[in-house]
Design an enzyme around this catalytic site. Structure first.
Site, PDB file in Angstrom:
ATOM      1  N   LYS A  53       0.837  -1.197   0.000  1.00 50.13           N
ATOM      2  CA  LYS A  53       0.000   0.000   0.000  1.00 50.13           C
ATOM      3  C   LYS A  53       0.875   1.252   0.000  1.00 50.13           C
ATOM      4  O   LYS A  53       2.088   1.177   0.233  1.00 50.13           O
ATOM      5  CB  LYS A  53      -0.925  -0.005   1.218  1.00 50.13           C
ATOM      6  CG  LYS A  53      -0.204   0.008   2.561  1.00 50.13           C
ATOM      7  CD  LYS A  53      -1.186  -0.089   3.710  1.00 50.13           C
ATOM      8  CE  LYS A  53      -0.434  -0.051   5.045  1.00 50.13           C
ATOM      9  NZ  LYS A  53      -1.357  -0.125   6.195  1.00 50.13           N
ATOM     10  N   ARG A 152     -10.748   0.171  14.326  1.00 48.73           N
ATOM     11  CA  ARG A 152     -10.397   0.919  13.112  1.00 48.73           C
ATOM     12  C   ARG A 152     -11.199   0.413  11.929  1.00 48.73           C
ATOM     13  O   ARG A 152     -12.063   1.107  11.398  1.00 48.73           O
ATOM     14  CB  ARG A 152      -8.890   0.836  12.845  1.00 48.73           C
ATOM     15  CG  ARG A 152      -8.439   1.678  11.669  1.00 48.73           C
ATOM     16  CD  ARG A 152      -6.940   1.595  11.453  1.00 48.73           C
ATOM     17  NE  ARG A 152      -6.497   0.270  10.999  1.00 48.73           N
ATOM     18  CZ  ARG A 152      -5.250   0.015  10.587  1.00 48.73           C
ATOM     19  NH1 ARG A 152      -4.335   0.971  10.601  1.00 48.73           N
ATOM     20  NH2 ARG A 152      -4.921  -1.204  10.196  1.00 48.73           N
ATOM     21  N   TYR A 274      15.427  30.974   7.255  1.00 50.84           N
ATOM     22  CA  TYR A 274      14.228  31.747   7.557  1.00 50.84           C
ATOM     23  C   TYR A 274      14.155  32.096   9.040  1.00 50.84           C
ATOM     24  O   TYR A 274      14.408  31.249   9.915  1.00 50.84           O
ATOM     25  CB  TYR A 274      12.970  30.964   7.182  1.00 50.84           C
ATOM     26  CG  TYR A 274      12.638  31.004   5.713  1.00 50.84           C
ATOM     27  CD1 TYR A 274      12.385  32.209   5.069  1.00 50.84           C
ATOM     28  CD2 TYR A 274      12.560  29.835   4.974  1.00 50.84           C
ATOM     29  CE1 TYR A 274      12.058  32.257   3.721  1.00 50.84           C
ATOM     30  CE2 TYR A 274      12.234  29.856   3.622  1.00 50.84           C
ATOM     31  CZ  TYR A 274      11.989  31.079   3.008  1.00 50.84           C
ATOM     32  OH  TYR A 274      11.674  31.120   1.677  1.00 50.84           O
ATOM     33  N   MET A 320      11.399  24.721   1.963  1.00 53.91           N
ATOM     34  CA  MET A 320      10.657  23.857   1.054  1.00 53.91           C
ATOM     35  C   MET A 320      11.582  23.064   0.140  1.00 53.91           C
ATOM     36  O   MET A 320      11.368  21.860  -0.074  1.00 53.91           O
ATOM     37  CB  MET A 320       9.692  24.686   0.199  1.00 53.91           C
ATOM     38  CG  MET A 320       8.876  23.848  -0.769  1.00 53.91           C
ATOM     39  SD  MET A 320       7.754  24.816  -1.787  1.00 53.91           S
ATOM     40  CE  MET A 320       6.517  25.292  -0.581  1.00 53.91           C
TER      41      MET A 320
END
Length: 379
Positions: A53, A152, A274, A320
């Site tokens: 998956k 679940r 940043y 990023m």
């Protein structure tokens, strides 16, 4: 990781060329095959599926499934119908493919046409799959999932009891497995493991006799009483430690390296990244790598890279598309533009990176983006 020459699988042109990419992800299919062999050995004669998956935990479902098929694996599990359809096209007819999350309402014809096996998680899904079987005039394969205590997916005990009382509940359905999923298998001494096993025994006894499946990767290492007829490993195939309290019995599978985009020297007081969350406390050598949170390296993830065994700490915030490294520990000029530094590999395993980030190896692998050049090693 196997250091055999890097080769792509046939007809598997890399989506991003190495020259154009900012980072390189190397996936050792030989290691995946060896991990499958090790899991099989732990299971004795019990069958072993492959969970592919989330695009094979981010490493390529097609490539992983084909590699596992060469080891004799003929049962695969995906999470979503779309994944099952894509995998069927990739690996062809023959292997069984189960859709763990069940089939969305109205999608049953697509599953039938792709030759997929439904994992039936509710009475509603059972009714829809039964109707699909009647519409095509043949029995359709399914795994019946019961909720043994994870809350679940799967039929709750009351629902199992109601279905067990319906003599026509499974008309047209070939029950391949009755299955459930362990919530705490990576904690061997957790009482929920035995509680779930006993609940699973009670629930499956209410249903038509069929092979059973309970163990995930960590569940395999809980012992034979959890093995039943089919194990469903996922994480362990990809090198994630299924026994966190012990040394990892699996081979590492991935190596992630990022390119140096630029190097520079800065003086005391220079603001870095940043928000200037880091300021140089003296002269520093810096390198900026073409890699960031857009590539799946979350801002909270492990905060160092390696070059030739030397640790290069991150400075400032992960951006990023870039991260700034402190390369002061290297001789001047040793690291140059275009060189590769290691994020995952011999110096830092997937589990190591996950520990630094306060998460699990599953999230590290599944978060990896699509901008890498990918090498597939056959081993």
């Amino acid at each position: 990781m196997n250091d055999a020459p890097t080769r792509s699988l046939p007809d598997d042109a890399a989506a991003v060329s190495e020259a154009a990419a900012g980072a390189v992800l190397t996936i050792d299919l030989g290691a995946i095959r060896e991990n499958y062999r090790r899991l099989k050995a732990s299971l004795g004669g019990v069958r072993c599926a492959g969970v592919v998956k989330a695009d094979g935990y981010g490493l390529g479902a097609r490539q992983v499934a084909l590699a596992l098929a060469r080891e004799g694996c003929d049962i695969f599990f995906v999470a979503l119908l779309a994944e099952g359809i894509a995998l069927r096209k990739a690996i062809g007819d023959g292997p069984e493919i189960y859709v763990l999350n069940g089939l969305p309402p109205g999608s049953e014809p697509e599953a039938v046409s792709s030759g997929l096996c439904a994992v039936v998680n509710s009475g509603t899904q059972l009714k829809a799959w039964r109707a699909a079987a009647h519409s095509v005039g043949r029995r359709l394969p399914a795994a019946i999932q019961v909720d043994s205590g994870m809350s679940r997916l799967g039929m709750a005990p009351a629902e199992v009891e109601a279905i067990a009382a319906d003599a026509a509940a499974f008309d047209g359905i070939g029950i391949r497995y009755v299955m459930s999923h362990l919530a705490c298998a990576d904690e061997p001494r957790h009482p929920a493991n035995e509680q779930q096993r006993l609940a699973f025994e009670r629930l499956r006894a209410m249903l038509p006799e069929a092979p059973a499946s309970l163990a995930n990767s960590s569940g395999i290492f809980l012992g034979p009483s959890y093995h039943y007829d089919l194990a469903r490993p996922g994480a362990a195939l990809y090198g994630i430690n299924p026994t966190p309290d012990k040394p990892n019995p699996m081979l590492p599978v991935v190596r992630l390296q990022a390119k140096v985009a630029q190097t520079r020297s800065v003086g005391k007081g220079a603001g870095i990244g940043y928000g200037h969350t880091y300021r140089a406390d003296g002269p520093l050598g810096l390198a900026t790598i073409s890699f960031g949170y857009a590539d799946g390296w979350l801002r909270r993830s492990a905060s160092a890279a390696w070059f030739e065994g030397t640790r290069l700490p991150f400075l400032g915030r992960v951006s990023m598309d870039s991260i700034i490294l402190d390369i002061s520990a290297l001789p001047p000029g040793r690291l140059r533009e275009g060189d590769l530094v290691e994020l995952l590999g011999p110096s830092q395993s997937v589990d190591d990176a996950a520990g630094h980030a306060g998460t699990i190896g599953y999230e590290i692998l599944a978060s990896l983006g699509s901008r890498f050049h990918r090498h597939y090693l056959r081993g």
